[in-house]
Design a protein around this motif. Structure first.
Motif, PDB file in Angstrom:
ATOM      1  N   ALA A 212       0.829  -1.205   0.000  1.00 18.20           N
ATOM      2  CA  ALA A 212       0.000   0.000   0.000  1.00 18.20           C
ATOM      3  C   ALA A 212       0.863   1.254   0.000  1.00 18.20           C
ATOM      4  N   THR A 213       1.964   1.209   0.743  1.00 16.12           N
ATOM      5  CA  THR A 213       2.884   2.346   0.777  1.00 16.12           C
ATOM      6  C   THR A 213       3.522   2.540  -0.586  1.00 16.12           C
ATOM      7  N   TRP A 214       3.982   1.446  -1.185  1.00 14.29           N
ATOM      8  CA  TRP A 214       4.568   1.507  -2.531  1.00 14.29           C
ATOM      9  C   TRP A 214       3.573   2.095  -3.518  1.00 14.29           C
ATOM     10  N   TRP A 215       2.329   1.673  -3.432  1.00 13.59           N
ATOM     11  CA  TRP A 215       1.293   2.126  -4.354  1.00 13.59           C
ATOM     12  C   TRP A 215       1.019   3.626  -4.192  1.00 13.59           C
TER      13      TRP A 215
ATOM     14  N   LEU B 234       1.820  10.960   1.993  1.00 11.54           N
ATOM     15  CA  LEU B 234       1.483   9.945   2.991  1.00 11.54           C
ATOM     16  C   LEU B 234       0.880  10.535   4.256  1.00 11.54           C
ATOM     17  N   THR B 235       1.001  11.846   4.439  1.00  8.71           N
ATOM     18  CA  THR B 235       0.377  12.484   5.596  1.00  8.71           C
ATOM     19  C   THR B 235      -1.084  12.864   5.317  1.00  8.71           C
ATOM     20  N   ASP B 236      -1.511  12.702   4.082  1.00  6.31           N
ATOM     21  CA  ASP B 236      -2.907  12.968   3.703  1.00  6.31           C
ATOM     22  C   ASP B 236      -3.729  11.720   4.021  1.00  6.31           C
TER      23      ASP B 236
ATOM     24  N   VAL C  61       6.673   3.324   6.001  1.00  8.40           N
ATOM     25  CA  VAL C  61       5.508   2.451   5.938  1.00  8.40           C
ATOM     26  C   VAL C  61       4.563   2.665   7.117  1.00  8.40           C
ATOM     27  N   SER C  62       5.063   3.060   8.270  1.00 10.86           N
ATOM     28  CA  SER C  62       4.193   3.256   9.430  1.00 10.86           C
ATOM     29  C   SER C  62       3.167   4.362   9.202  1.00 10.86           C
ATOM     30  N   ARG C  63       3.487   5.305   8.338  1.00 12.72           N
ATOM     31  CA  ARG C  63       2.531   6.376   8.042  1.00 12.72           C
ATOM     32  C   ARG C  63       1.268   5.808   7.409  1.00 12.72           C
ATOM     33  N   VAL C  64       1.434   4.757   6.642  1.00 13.94           N
ATOM     34  CA  VAL C  64       0.290   4.103   6.011  1.00 13.94           C
ATOM     35  C   VAL C  64      -0.314   3.056   6.944  1.00 13.94           C
TER      36      VAL C  64
ATOM     37  N   ASP D  73      -8.268   3.950   8.379  1.00 13.35           N
ATOM     38  CA  ASP D  73      -9.087   3.585   7.216  1.00 13.35           C
ATOM     39  C   ASP D  73      -8.355   2.584   6.332  1.00 13.35           C
ATOM     40  N   VAL D  74      -7.042   2.733   6.222  1.00  8.88           N
ATOM     41  CA  VAL D  74      -6.244   1.763   5.474  1.00  8.88           C
ATOM     42  C   VAL D  74      -6.280   0.409   6.170  1.00  8.88           C
ATOM     43  N   ARG D  75      -6.159   0.411   7.483  1.00  4.57           N
ATOM     44  CA  ARG D  75      -6.201  -0.849   8.232  1.00  4.57           C
ATOM     45  C   ARG D  75      -7.539  -1.548   8.042  1.00  4.57           C
ATOM     46  N   ALA D  76      -8.604  -0.766   8.004  1.00  2.15           N
ATOM     47  CA  ALA D  76      -9.929  -1.355   7.794  1.00  2.15           C
ATOM     48  C   ALA D  76     -10.026  -1.998   6.411  1.00  2.15           C
TER      49      ALA D  76
END
Length: 252
Positions: free
Chosen positions: A64-67, A75-77, A121-124, A129-132
């Motif tokens: 997801a981070t790569w994408w 990544l802060t958005d 990667v921790s930012r993502v 919402d990403v975790r969900a």
């Protein structure tokens, strides 16, 4: 493996799945743990030993981070990252002998392990919402493989959030010294003092960041803890395998 890869007379995947279900061999094993606990090595080996699929959920956060980086998203958005991840064309190849991560038709299995990506990667991964969304995808994969031979899924919240009803749930831990040495050797081929120091930020900071959204240092009720601090790979694997075999013998 596709049908054309099979030898003549070999059973089809559908036939294998039917036999697996009839024999009651479908098994879901959930393994959580911090960086350097050995969960990836042990999970892959366990999946291979028991002929199960293997899912590295941490790789999904890296993908997801790569994408997001590929799409030029800040990544802060928080909302922007979540929106892009929902559209991510991700394929997880769950063969433990050759697990792969494919995104947008690009094999990114190696690319997502780059230090530059590890640093962000921790930012993502801490985006709720990403975790969900990734949790939803993980449950889909686990459910599909549970209808076949079964699966070993590893990560940080598999035993508590993603697959709390797994047949076997384990928390694999190790003390900080052991974890830093293992990760340093994995990433740099050595565990001397200087290399361990270079690795500390990635391991300790990542665990600290992720612990804000997931509990993976203390076992939840019903989760078996295996402390690998003083164990080598063989001893750790045998300890984990014994837990799984005991669960299977006891009717899960």
């Amino acid at each position: 493996m596709t049908e054309k890869d099979r030898t003549a007379g070999a059973p089809s995947r559908q036939e294998e799945d039917t036999v697996a279900q009839a024999n009651g061999r479908a098994l879901v094993v959930a393994i959580d743990g911090p960086s350097g606990s050995g969960k990836s090595t042990i999970s892959r080996r366990l999946a291979t030993e028991l002929d199960l699929a293997y899912l590295d959920t941490g790789a999904m956060y890296r993908a997801a981070t790569w994408w997001c980086l590929r799409r030029g998203v800040d990544l802060t958005d928080v909302d922007g990252v979540a929106a892009v991840v929902r559209q991510m064309p991700l394929v997880m190849v769950t063969d433990p002998a050759a697990p792969r991560v494919v995104c947008d038709d690009v094999d990114i299995t190696e690319a997502i392990r780059a230090s530059e990506l590890s640093a962000v990667v921790s930012r993502v991964a801490t985006n709720l919402d990403v975790r969900a969304e990734l949790g939803r995808l993980q449950r889909e994969i686990i459910a599909a493989e549970a209808g076949r031979n079964g699966i070993v899924a590893e990560g940080r919240d598999i035993t508590t959030v993603v697959a709390p009803d797994a047949d076997v749930r384990l928390l694999l831990i190790a003390d900080e010294t052991a974890r830093l040495a293992r990760r340093a050797k994995e990433l740099h081929g050595t565990a001397d003092e200087a290399t361990v120091a270079r690795t500390r930020d990635e391991v300790v900071r990542r665990d600290a960041d992720d612990s804000t959204v997931s509990t993976f240092m203390t076992a939840a009720d019903g989760v078996v803890t295996v402390d690998s601090s003083a164990y080598g790979v063989e001893e750790t694997f045998e300890a984990v395998l014994s837990v799984v075999e005991a669960a299977r013998a006891g009717g899960r």
